[in-house]
Write an enzyme that holds these catalytic residues in place. Structure first.
Site, PDB file in Angstrom:
ATOM      1  N   LYS A  94       0.791  -1.359  -0.050  1.00 16.34           N
ATOM      2  CA  LYS A  94       0.106  -0.176   0.158  1.00 16.34           C
ATOM      3  C   LYS A  94       0.941   1.193   0.183  1.00 16.34           C
ATOM      4  CE  LYS A  94      -4.111  -1.904   2.135  1.00 16.34           C
ATOM      5  NZ  LYS A  94      -3.746  -3.337   2.553  1.00 16.34           N
ATOM      6  N   ASP A  97       3.052   7.795  -1.380  1.00 16.00           N
ATOM      7  CA  ASP A  97       3.817   8.609  -1.270  1.00 16.00           C
ATOM      8  C   ASP A  97       4.012   9.362  -2.701  1.00 16.00           C
ATOM      9  OD1 ASP A  97       5.701  10.451  -0.081  1.00 16.00           O
ATOM     10  OD2 ASP A  97       6.291   9.151   1.364  1.00 16.00           O
TER      11      ASP A  97
HETATM   12  O1  S5P Z   1      -9.526  -2.664   1.750  1.00 15.09           O
HETATM   13  C1  S5P Z   1      -9.107  -3.325   2.002  1.00 15.09           C
HETATM   14  C2  S5P Z   1      -7.578  -3.887   1.246  1.00 15.09           C
HETATM   15  C3  S5P Z   1      -6.962  -4.838   1.878  1.00 15.09           C
HETATM   16  S1  S5P Z   1      -5.419  -5.095   0.732  1.00 15.09           S
HETATM   17  N1  S5P Z   1      -9.195  -4.329   2.990  1.00 15.09           N
HETATM   18  C4  S5P Z   1      -8.365  -5.253   3.460  1.00 15.09           C
HETATM   19  O2  S5P Z   1      -8.668  -5.969   4.315  1.00 15.09           O
HETATM   20  N2  S5P Z   1      -7.312  -5.262   2.734  1.00 15.09           N
HETATM   21  C5  S5P Z   1      -6.043  -6.492   3.434  1.00 15.09           C
HETATM   22  O3  S5P Z   1      -6.801  -7.710   3.168  1.00 15.09           O
HETATM   23  C6  S5P Z   1      -5.863  -6.302   4.555  1.00 15.09           C
HETATM   24  O4  S5P Z   1      -4.385  -5.577   4.870  1.00 15.09           O
HETATM   25  C7  S5P Z   1      -5.386  -7.764   5.122  1.00 15.09           C
HETATM   26  O5  S5P Z   1      -4.472  -8.299   4.934  1.00 15.09           O
HETATM   27  C8  S5P Z   1      -6.626  -8.588   4.435  1.00 15.09           C
HETATM   28  C9  S5P Z   1      -7.884  -8.764   4.987  1.00 15.09           C
HETATM   29  O6  S5P Z   1      -7.644 -10.002   5.993  1.00 15.09           O
HETATM   30  P1  S5P Z   1      -8.873 -10.597   7.011  1.00 15.09           P
HETATM   31  O7  S5P Z   1      -8.303 -11.422   7.985  1.00 15.09           O
HETATM   32  O8  S5P Z   1      -9.761  -9.484   7.198  1.00 15.09           O
HETATM   33  O9  S5P Z   1      -9.533 -11.458   5.996  1.00 15.09           O
END
Ligand code: S5P
Length: 265
Positions: A94, A97
């Site tokens: 993510k 910058d």
């Molecule tokens: O909008 C987002 C984007 C991402 S990349 N929401 C998210 O949850 N993520 C990522 O997806 C977050 O950083 C984590 O690594 C994963 C979701 O994890 P979970 O345990 O909630 O399924």
């Protein structure tokens, strides 16, 4: 007028980025559209997951900066496991910058992300030159970029104007941007990949703003391509069995979408 949805292999032919082509083809060959979010804090746990769950997934997503004991050797083993089990590596960095700073964050530092991660994420918030900076590093390695268009968290600030602008930035770099992190399909252009996080077997939320939808809602109702699953698998009593279940739900949803076409938005 209804247009029949294209399968992943057909969409692979329409990609300018070789990595997007590879991922579309790999998903159809391996019959999985499951990305594991391997959010663990030790290299031993990460490598165990990669080895045990590798056969079920198309992509393994990391946050390498949460590993307590990161070493370059861990990346070597992860890369071997990715080749052995045929999945791609996705570092969810993510970036957010200016172009010059993200170039260094992507190429150097402790993690040398560009040397091993097939794809990374970036926010579009700083403007399109964040993509230019990352592309100056990533294109030579054949990498791909996913832009965060819409997050799964409650009260995020990505309104429809922000999302449209993010798509417009992506369109300026078709050789590097391969798709989006999103909760719904964003364009009728079939070469974009749509990854959806916030997936569990039932709708719900956590105590820190995460919102969950189901594989069917993401793949059939919202026309996304890849489900990203973290805690739904990691916190299961049997993560391998859970991964198989998510794989099946995600893949069956994709197959069902191919059978039933919907009017174009
Ligand atoms: O909008 C987002 C984007 C991402 S990349 N929401 C998210 O949850 N993520 C990522 O997806 C977050 O950083 C984590 O690594 C994963 C979701 O994890 P979970 O345990 O909630 O399924």
């Amino acid at each position: 007028m209804n247009k029949p949805p294209l399968h992943f292999t057909a969409r692979a032919q329409l990609c300018r980025n070789p990595l997007a082509k590879l991922l579309f083809t790999l998903m159809d060959e391996k019959q999985t559209n499951l990305a594991l979010s391997a959010d663990v804090t030790t290299t031993a746990a990460l490598l165990k997951l990669a080895d045990q769950l590798g056969p079920e997934i198309c992509v393994l997503k990391t946050h390498v900066d949460i590993l307590d004991d990161f070493t370059p050797a861990c990346i070597d083993t992860l890369t071997q496991l990715a080749q052995q089990h045929r999945f791609l590596l996705f570092e969810d960095r993510k970036f957010a910058d200016i172009g010059n700073t993200v170039k260094h964050q992507y190429a150097g530092g402790l993690y040398h992300i560009a040397t091993w991660a097939h794809m990374v994420t970036a926010h579009s918030l700083p403007g399109p030159d964040i993509i230019k900076g990352l592309a100056e590093v990533g294109v030579q390695y054949g990498r791909g970029l996913l832009l965060l268009a819409e997050m799964s968290s409650t009260q995020h600030l990505m309104d429809p104007t922000y999302i449209q602008q993010t798509i417009a930035f992506a369109e300026q770099y078709p050789e590097f941007v391969i798709g989006f992190i999103t909760q719904h399909k964003l364009s009728s252009q079939p070469h974009w990949l749509y990854f959806t996080p916030g997936i569990k077997l039932q709708k719900g939320s956590d105590s820190l703003g995460q919102q969950y939808t189901t594989p069917e809602m993401a793949i059939i109702d919202q026309d996304c391509d890849i489900i990203i699953v973290g805690r739904g698998i990691l916190q299961a009593s049997d993560p391998v069995a859970a991964a198989k279940q998510y794989r099946q739900r995600g893949w069956e949803a994709y197959c069902q979408r191919l059978k039933y076409s919907k009017p174009l938005a």
